[in-house]
Design a protein around this motif. Structure first.
Motif, mmCIF file in Angstrom:
data_model
loop_
_atom_site.group_PDB
_atom_site.id
_atom_site.type_symbol
_atom_site.label_atom_id
_atom_site.label_comp_id
_atom_site.label_asym_id
_atom_site.label_seq_id
_atom_site.Cartn_x
_atom_site.Cartn_y
_atom_site.Cartn_z
ATOM 1 N N GLN A 21 41.192 44.056 46.915
ATOM 2 C CA GLN A 21 41.659 42.708 47.222
ATOM 3 C C GLN A 21 41.745 41.849 45.959
ATOM 4 O O GLN A 21 42.536 40.906 45.902
ATOM 5 N N THR A 23 42.456 43.138 42.789
ATOM 6 C CA THR A 23 43.663 43.672 42.154
ATOM 7 C C THR A 23 43.735 45.150 42.469
ATOM 8 O O THR A 23 42.729 45.757 42.866
ATOM 9 N N THR A 24 44.903 45.731 42.291
ATOM 10 C CA THR A 24 45.094 47.152 42.587
ATOM 11 C C THR A 24 45.458 47.920 41.321
ATOM 12 O O THR A 24 46.023 47.346 40.383
ATOM 13 N N ASN A 163 41.977 37.206 52.222
ATOM 14 C CA ASN A 163 41.620 37.980 51.031
ATOM 15 C C ASN A 163 40.150 38.365 50.979
ATOM 16 O O ASN A 163 39.784 39.335 50.327
ATOM 17 N N GLN A 191 48.024 39.265 50.612
ATOM 18 C CA GLN A 191 47.219 40.427 50.995
ATOM 19 C C GLN A 191 47.891 41.258 52.093
ATOM 20 O O GLN A 191 47.488 42.394 52.339
ATOM 21 N N LYS A 212 48.732 42.850 43.634
ATOM 22 C CA LYS A 212 48.018 43.266 44.841
ATOM 23 C C LYS A 212 48.662 44.498 45.472
ATOM 24 O O LYS A 212 48.129 45.054 46.438
#
Length: 386
Positions: A21, A23-24, A163, A191, A212
Protein backbone atom coordinates in the motif's frame (compact mmCIF):
# COMPACT_ATOMS: atom_id res chain seq x y z
CA UNK A 1 15.59 -9.48 21.90
CA UNK A 2 17.08 -11.32 18.94
CA UNK A 3 16.92 -9.62 15.55
CA UNK A 4 15.73 -11.74 12.65
CA UNK A 5 17.46 -11.20 9.32
CA UNK A 6 17.31 -13.55 6.31
CA UNK A 7 20.62 -14.14 4.62
CA UNK A 8 20.84 -14.78 0.89
CA UNK A 9 23.76 -16.69 -0.68
CA UNK A 10 26.92 -14.65 -0.34
CA UNK A 11 25.75 -13.03 2.88
CA UNK A 12 23.46 -10.45 1.22
CA UNK A 13 20.49 -9.55 3.39
CA UNK A 14 17.09 -10.18 1.80
CA UNK A 15 13.96 -8.38 2.89
CA UNK A 16 10.50 -9.81 2.38
CA UNK A 17 8.43 -6.91 1.11
CA UNK A 18 4.90 -6.65 2.56
CA UNK A 19 4.17 -2.93 2.21
CA UNK A 20 2.32 -2.81 -1.13
CA UNK A 21 0.00 0.00 0.00
CA UNK A 22 2.99 2.31 0.52
CA UNK A 23 4.49 1.48 -2.87
CA UNK A 24 4.88 -1.49 -5.20
CA UNK A 25 7.95 -3.05 -6.82
CA UNK A 26 8.65 -1.67 -10.27
CA UNK A 27 7.60 -4.18 -12.92
CA UNK A 28 10.62 -5.28 -15.00
CA UNK A 29 8.72 -4.45 -18.19
CA UNK A 30 8.16 -0.91 -16.89
CA UNK A 31 11.86 -0.36 -16.21
CA UNK A 32 12.74 -1.62 -19.70
CA UNK A 33 10.13 0.62 -21.34
CA UNK A 34 11.38 3.70 -19.48
CA UNK A 35 15.10 3.24 -20.06
CA UNK A 36 15.36 4.65 -23.62
CA UNK A 37 13.43 7.76 -22.56
CA UNK A 38 15.93 8.34 -19.77
CA UNK A 39 19.14 7.60 -21.68
CA UNK A 40 18.74 8.56 -25.35
CA UNK A 41 15.24 9.83 -26.21
CA UNK A 42 15.60 12.94 -24.06
CA UNK A 43 13.65 15.41 -26.18
CA UNK A 44 11.24 17.84 -24.55
CA UNK A 45 7.77 16.54 -25.48
CA UNK A 46 6.56 20.12 -25.89
CA UNK A 47 9.22 21.00 -28.50
CA UNK A 48 8.32 21.06 -32.24
CA UNK A 49 11.36 19.14 -33.57
CA UNK A 50 11.53 15.40 -34.28
CA UNK A 51 12.82 14.40 -30.83
CA UNK A 52 10.07 16.43 -29.19
CA UNK A 53 7.36 15.02 -31.46
CA UNK A 54 8.52 11.44 -30.77
CA UNK A 55 8.39 12.06 -27.03
CA UNK A 56 4.93 13.65 -27.33
CA UNK A 57 3.67 10.65 -29.34
CA UNK A 58 4.97 8.23 -26.69
CA UNK A 59 3.15 10.21 -24.01
CA UNK A 60 -0.13 9.99 -25.92
CA UNK A 61 0.23 6.21 -26.23
CA UNK A 62 0.81 6.07 -22.46
CA UNK A 63 -2.20 8.32 -21.84
CA UNK A 64 -4.43 6.02 -23.88
CA UNK A 65 -3.19 2.99 -21.93
CA UNK A 66 -3.97 4.55 -18.57
CA UNK A 67 -7.40 5.69 -19.79
CA UNK A 68 -8.13 2.21 -21.13
CA UNK A 69 -7.18 0.60 -17.82
CA UNK A 70 -9.49 3.04 -16.00
CA UNK A 71 -12.53 2.39 -18.17
CA UNK A 72 -14.30 3.42 -21.33
CA UNK A 73 -16.28 6.44 -20.09
CA UNK A 74 -15.70 9.60 -22.13
CA UNK A 75 -13.32 11.98 -20.41
CA UNK A 76 -9.87 13.55 -20.41
CA UNK A 77 -6.85 12.22 -18.52
CA UNK A 78 -4.14 14.62 -17.35
CA UNK A 79 -0.76 13.48 -16.08
CA UNK A 80 0.30 14.95 -12.73
CA UNK A 81 3.25 14.61 -10.37
CA UNK A 82 1.28 12.09 -8.30
CA UNK A 83 -2.03 11.45 -6.58
CA UNK A 84 -1.47 14.22 -4.01
CA UNK A 85 -1.33 16.83 -6.75
CA UNK A 86 -4.30 15.21 -8.49
CA UNK A 87 -6.45 15.31 -5.33
CA UNK A 88 -5.45 18.91 -4.57
CA UNK A 89 -6.24 19.92 -8.14
CA UNK A 90 -9.58 18.10 -8.16
CA UNK A 91 -10.81 19.64 -4.91
CA UNK A 92 -9.36 23.14 -5.20
CA UNK A 93 -10.14 23.38 -8.91
CA UNK A 94 -13.73 22.24 -8.46
CA UNK A 95 -14.24 24.36 -5.33
CA UNK A 96 -13.12 27.48 -7.21
CA UNK A 97 -16.13 27.06 -9.53
CA UNK A 98 -18.79 26.33 -6.92
CA UNK A 99 -21.70 28.74 -7.22
CA UNK A 100 -23.29 30.53 -4.28
CA UNK A 101 -25.61 28.16 -2.49
CA UNK A 102 -23.49 25.10 -3.30
CA UNK A 103 -20.27 25.88 -1.45
CA UNK A 104 -20.19 22.71 0.64
CA UNK A 105 -17.93 19.65 0.48
CA UNK A 106 -18.86 16.31 2.01
CA UNK A 107 -16.18 13.69 2.62
CA UNK A 108 -15.34 10.79 4.96
CA UNK A 109 -13.29 10.63 8.15
CA UNK A 110 -11.09 7.85 6.72
CA UNK A 111 -9.92 9.69 3.60
CA UNK A 112 -6.23 10.05 2.76
CA UNK A 113 -4.47 13.08 4.23
CA UNK A 114 -4.19 14.68 0.78
CA UNK A 115 -7.99 14.91 0.75
CA UNK A 116 -8.63 15.73 4.41
CA UNK A 117 -5.88 18.35 4.57
CA UNK A 118 -7.07 19.94 1.32
CA UNK A 119 -10.66 20.01 2.60
CA UNK A 120 -9.34 21.55 5.82
CA UNK A 121 -7.59 24.28 3.82
CA UNK A 122 -10.72 24.94 1.77
CA UNK A 123 -12.61 25.43 5.03
CA UNK A 124 -10.35 28.45 5.66
CA UNK A 125 -11.39 29.82 2.25
CA UNK A 126 -15.09 29.98 3.02
CA UNK A 127 -16.08 26.48 1.91
CA UNK A 128 -18.41 24.62 4.28
CA UNK A 129 -17.16 21.12 5.05
CA UNK A 130 -18.88 18.03 6.42
CA UNK A 131 -16.73 15.03 7.41
CA UNK A 132 -18.86 11.94 7.81
CA UNK A 133 -18.01 9.21 10.35
CA UNK A 134 -17.73 5.53 9.45
CA UNK A 135 -18.80 2.44 11.35
CA UNK A 136 -16.47 0.07 13.16
CA UNK A 137 -16.19 -1.83 9.86
CA UNK A 138 -14.82 1.29 8.15
CA UNK A 139 -17.87 1.73 5.92
CA UNK A 140 -19.97 4.87 5.68
CA UNK A 141 -23.72 4.67 6.22
CA UNK A 142 -25.38 5.49 2.90
CA UNK A 143 -28.44 6.89 4.69
CA UNK A 144 -26.11 9.38 6.36
CA UNK A 145 -24.66 10.29 2.96
CA UNK A 146 -28.18 10.91 1.62
CA UNK A 147 -28.97 13.03 4.67
CA UNK A 148 -25.87 15.23 4.34
CA UNK A 149 -25.62 15.52 0.55
CA UNK A 150 -28.30 18.10 -0.22
CA UNK A 151 -28.95 20.93 -2.65
CA UNK A 152 -26.26 23.02 -0.87
CA UNK A 153 -23.53 20.44 -1.60
CA UNK A 154 -21.12 21.11 -4.46
CA UNK A 155 -18.55 18.30 -4.07
CA UNK A 156 -18.56 14.84 -2.52
CA UNK A 157 -15.20 13.09 -2.06
CA UNK A 158 -14.79 9.41 -1.17
CA UNK A 159 -11.91 6.99 -1.48
CA UNK A 160 -12.63 3.72 -3.28
CA UNK A 161 -10.19 1.47 -1.37
CA UNK A 162 -8.80 2.69 1.93
CA UNK A 163 -5.00 2.82 1.96
CA UNK A 164 -4.70 1.77 5.61
CA UNK A 165 -7.34 -0.90 6.10
CA UNK A 166 -8.25 -1.94 2.55
CA UNK A 167 -11.98 -1.39 3.04
CA UNK A 168 -13.90 -0.82 -0.20
CA UNK A 169 -16.43 1.98 0.14
CA UNK A 170 -19.72 1.82 -1.84
CA UNK A 171 -18.33 4.43 -4.21
CA UNK A 172 -20.86 3.80 -6.98
CA UNK A 173 -23.76 4.45 -4.60
CA UNK A 174 -22.04 7.51 -3.11
CA UNK A 175 -21.41 8.83 -6.61
CA UNK A 176 -25.04 8.35 -7.63
CA UNK A 177 -26.25 10.16 -4.50
CA UNK A 178 -23.87 13.05 -5.23
CA UNK A 179 -24.74 13.39 -8.88
CA UNK A 180 -28.49 13.05 -8.31
CA UNK A 181 -28.23 16.03 -5.95
CA UNK A 182 -26.29 18.04 -8.53
CA UNK A 183 -22.89 17.71 -6.80
CA UNK A 184 -19.63 16.56 -8.36
CA UNK A 185 -18.21 13.25 -7.14
CA UNK A 186 -14.44 12.99 -6.73
CA UNK A 187 -13.06 9.50 -6.15
CA UNK A 188 -9.54 8.77 -4.89
CA UNK A 189 -9.04 5.47 -6.73
CA UNK A 190 -5.31 5.17 -6.02
CA UNK A 191 -5.49 1.91 -4.06
CA UNK A 192 -8.32 0.50 -6.17
CA UNK A 193 -6.88 1.07 -9.66
CA UNK A 194 -6.37 -2.32 -11.32
CA UNK A 195 -7.47 -4.14 -8.17
CA UNK A 196 -11.21 -3.58 -7.88
CA UNK A 197 -13.68 -2.22 -10.44
CA UNK A 198 -13.74 1.59 -10.58
CA UNK A 199 -17.34 2.86 -10.92
CA UNK A 200 -16.37 5.39 -13.58
CA UNK A 201 -20.00 5.78 -14.71
CA UNK A 202 -20.77 7.29 -11.31
CA UNK A 203 -17.65 9.47 -11.01
CA UNK A 204 -16.90 12.98 -12.23
CA UNK A 205 -13.22 13.21 -11.26
CA UNK A 206 -10.81 10.38 -10.39
CA UNK A 207 -7.21 10.34 -9.11
CA UNK A 208 -4.74 7.49 -9.69
CA UNK A 209 -1.02 6.94 -9.12
CA UNK A 210 1.64 4.94 -10.98
CA UNK A 211 3.78 3.70 -8.11
CA UNK A 212 0.88 1.83 -6.50
CA UNK A 213 0.54 -0.35 -9.63
CA UNK A 214 4.18 -1.34 -10.30
CA UNK A 215 4.97 1.90 -12.09
CA UNK A 216 7.45 4.69 -11.27
CA UNK A 217 7.16 7.24 -8.46
CA UNK A 218 6.62 10.87 -9.35
CA UNK A 219 3.66 10.49 -11.68
CA UNK A 220 -0.08 10.18 -11.27
CA UNK A 221 -3.12 11.21 -13.23
CA UNK A 222 -6.40 13.05 -12.91
CA UNK A 223 -9.33 11.86 -15.01
CA UNK A 224 -12.35 14.10 -15.42
CA UNK A 225 -15.58 13.33 -17.17
CA UNK A 226 -16.39 15.06 -20.45
CA UNK A 227 -18.09 18.36 -19.65
CA UNK A 228 -16.73 18.71 -16.09
CA UNK A 229 -14.74 21.93 -15.67
CA UNK A 230 -12.24 22.71 -12.90
CA UNK A 231 -9.75 25.55 -12.53
CA UNK A 232 -6.02 24.84 -13.00
CA UNK A 233 -3.86 24.31 -9.93
CA UNK A 234 -0.50 25.00 -11.62
CA UNK A 235 -0.03 27.98 -13.92
CA UNK A 236 2.67 28.48 -16.51
CA UNK A 237 2.95 26.95 -19.97
CA UNK A 238 -0.36 25.09 -19.84
CA UNK A 239 1.28 22.00 -21.33
CA UNK A 240 -1.50 19.54 -20.44
CA UNK A 241 -4.33 20.77 -22.63
CA UNK A 242 -4.03 24.23 -21.15
CA UNK A 243 -5.09 22.85 -17.78
CA UNK A 244 -1.87 21.75 -16.09
CA UNK A 245 1.49 23.47 -16.52
CA UNK A 246 4.91 21.86 -16.37
CA UNK A 247 7.17 19.86 -18.66
CA UNK A 248 6.08 16.23 -18.71
CA UNK A 249 8.64 13.46 -18.24
CA UNK A 250 8.34 11.05 -21.19
CA UNK A 251 10.07 8.35 -19.12
CA UNK A 252 7.57 8.60 -16.26
CA UNK A 253 4.57 8.79 -18.59
CA UNK A 254 5.77 5.78 -20.60
CA UNK A 255 6.38 3.89 -17.37
CA UNK A 256 2.86 4.62 -16.16
CA UNK A 257 1.46 3.56 -19.51
CA UNK A 258 3.31 0.26 -19.45
CA UNK A 259 2.22 -0.39 -15.86
CA UNK A 260 -1.38 0.25 -16.94
CA UNK A 261 -1.03 -2.12 -19.90
CA UNK A 262 0.22 -4.83 -17.56
CA UNK A 263 -2.66 -4.14 -15.16
CA UNK A 264 -5.16 -4.89 -17.89
CA UNK A 265 -3.23 -7.94 -19.10
CA UNK A 266 -2.69 -9.48 -15.67
CA UNK A 267 -5.85 -8.36 -13.87
CA UNK A 268 -7.29 -11.84 -13.41
CA UNK A 269 -4.02 -13.59 -12.55
CA UNK A 270 -3.16 -10.83 -10.05
CA UNK A 271 -6.59 -11.18 -8.43
CA UNK A 272 -6.27 -14.97 -8.12
CA UNK A 273 -2.77 -14.68 -6.66
CA UNK A 274 -3.83 -12.10 -4.07
CA UNK A 275 -6.83 -14.19 -3.07
CA UNK A 276 -4.58 -17.19 -2.45
CA UNK A 277 -2.18 -15.13 -0.36
CA UNK A 278 -5.08 -13.69 1.67
CA UNK A 279 -6.45 -17.14 2.47
CA UNK A 280 -3.02 -18.39 3.53
CA UNK A 281 -2.48 -15.31 5.73
CA UNK A 282 -5.82 -15.62 7.52
CA UNK A 283 -5.18 -19.29 8.19
CA UNK A 284 -1.75 -18.56 9.68
CA UNK A 285 -2.79 -15.70 12.00
CA UNK A 286 -5.77 -16.99 14.02
CA UNK A 287 -4.89 -14.97 17.14
CA UNK A 288 -5.13 -11.62 15.38
CA UNK A 289 -8.21 -9.41 14.90
CA UNK A 290 -8.96 -7.89 11.50
CA UNK A 291 -9.42 -4.10 11.39
CA UNK A 292 -12.29 -3.18 9.10
CA UNK A 293 -14.77 -5.17 7.10
CA UNK A 294 -13.71 -8.68 6.07
CA UNK A 295 -16.27 -8.79 3.27
CA UNK A 296 -16.00 -5.34 1.69
CA UNK A 297 -12.26 -5.02 1.23
CA UNK A 298 -9.37 -5.44 -1.17
CA UNK A 299 -7.69 -8.62 -0.01
CA UNK A 300 -4.15 -7.52 -0.70
CA UNK A 301 -4.41 -5.35 2.41
CA UNK A 302 -4.37 -7.15 5.75
CA UNK A 303 -4.66 -4.75 8.69
CA UNK A 304 -4.61 -6.62 12.02
CA UNK A 305 -4.20 -6.06 15.72
CA UNK A 306 -3.30 -8.22 18.70
CA UNK A 307 -3.47 -7.25 22.33
CA UNK A 308 -0.04 -6.92 23.92
CA UNK A 309 1.77 -6.21 20.65
CA UNK A 310 3.83 -3.04 20.18
CA UNK A 311 3.69 -2.56 16.41
CA UNK A 312 6.45 0.07 16.27
CA UNK A 313 8.83 -2.22 18.17
CA UNK A 314 7.79 -5.19 16.05
CA UNK A 315 8.61 -3.31 12.83
CA UNK A 316 11.91 -2.07 14.22
CA UNK A 317 13.13 -5.44 15.46
CA UNK A 318 11.95 -7.54 12.54
CA UNK A 319 14.31 -6.26 9.89
CA UNK A 320 13.76 -9.27 7.64
CA UNK A 321 10.28 -8.07 6.74
CA UNK A 322 9.19 -4.68 5.37
CA UNK A 323 5.71 -3.90 6.69
CA UNK A 324 4.05 -0.97 8.45
CA UNK A 325 1.67 0.23 11.11
CA UNK A 326 -0.43 2.18 8.59
CA UNK A 327 -0.07 4.98 6.09
CA UNK A 328 3.50 5.83 5.12
CA UNK A 329 2.49 9.53 5.26
CA UNK A 330 1.22 9.27 8.84
CA UNK A 331 4.06 7.00 9.93
CA UNK A 332 6.61 9.56 8.80
CA UNK A 333 4.88 12.35 10.74
CA UNK A 334 4.49 10.34 13.93
CA UNK A 335 0.76 11.10 13.95
CA UNK A 336 -1.58 8.38 15.22
CA UNK A 337 -3.74 6.75 12.56
CA UNK A 338 -6.89 8.81 11.99
CA UNK A 339 -8.34 5.82 10.11
CA UNK A 340 -8.07 3.43 13.06
CA UNK A 341 -9.38 6.14 15.36
CA UNK A 342 -12.39 6.59 13.05
CA UNK A 343 -13.14 2.86 13.48
CA UNK A 344 -13.39 3.46 17.21
CA UNK A 345 -10.11 1.77 18.16
CA UNK A 346 -8.45 2.89 21.37
CA UNK A 347 -4.92 4.24 21.33
CA UNK A 348 -3.63 0.92 22.66
CA UNK A 349 -5.48 -1.02 19.95
CA UNK A 350 -4.12 1.26 17.24
CA UNK A 351 -0.57 0.85 18.59
CA UNK A 352 -0.99 -2.93 18.43
CA UNK A 353 -2.07 -2.85 14.77
CA UNK A 354 0.03 -3.71 11.73
CA UNK A 355 -0.62 -3.49 7.99
CA UNK A 356 0.56 -6.26 5.67
CA UNK A 357 0.33 -5.54 1.95
CA UNK A 358 1.08 -8.08 -0.78
CA UNK A 359 0.53 -8.49 -4.49
CA UNK A 360 1.85 -9.57 -7.86
CA UNK A 361 5.48 -10.22 -6.91
CA UNK A 362 4.91 -11.68 -3.43
CA UNK A 363 5.94 -15.34 -3.41
CA UNK A 364 3.76 -17.58 -1.26
CA UNK A 365 6.83 -19.15 0.38
CA UNK A 366 8.15 -15.70 1.33
CA UNK A 367 4.78 -14.75 2.78
CA UNK A 368 4.74 -17.90 4.92
CA UNK A 369 8.25 -17.13 6.21
CA UNK A 370 7.28 -13.53 7.00
CA UNK A 371 4.05 -14.41 8.80
CA UNK A 372 5.88 -17.04 10.86
CA UNK A 373 8.45 -14.46 11.95
CA UNK A 374 5.84 -11.78 12.69
CA UNK A 375 3.61 -14.10 14.70
CA UNK A 376 6.46 -15.63 16.71
CA UNK A 377 7.98 -12.25 17.59
CA UNK A 378 4.56 -10.90 18.52
CA UNK A 379 4.04 -13.85 20.88
CA UNK A 380 7.38 -13.10 22.53
CA UNK A 381 6.24 -9.51 23.12
CA UNK A 382 2.97 -10.70 24.61
CA UNK A 383 4.77 -13.09 26.95
CA UNK A 384 7.20 -10.34 28.02
CA UNK A 385 4.40 -7.95 28.94
CA UNK A 386 2.16 -10.55 30.61
Amino acid sequence: MARHVREAPGGVTQTIYLDYQATTPLAPEVGAAMRPWIETNFGNPHSPHRLGREAAAAIEVARDRVKSALGEVEGRLYFTSGATEAANWALKGAAARLPDGRRKIVTLATEHACVLDTVGWLATQGIETEILPVGDDGLVDLDLVREQVREDTGIVAAMLVNNEIGVVQPAAEIGRIARESGALFFCDAVQGFGRVPIPLDDCDIVAVSAHKVHGPKGIGALWKREGVEIDPLLHGGGQEGGQRSGTLSPALCVGFGEAARLLAERRESDRTHVERLWNRSIAMLPGWTLNGSAEHRYRGNLNLRREGVDSARLISELRAVAFSAGSACASGSGRPSHVLAALGLTGAEARSSIRLGFGRYTAEEELIDALTLIDSLALLQIVETA
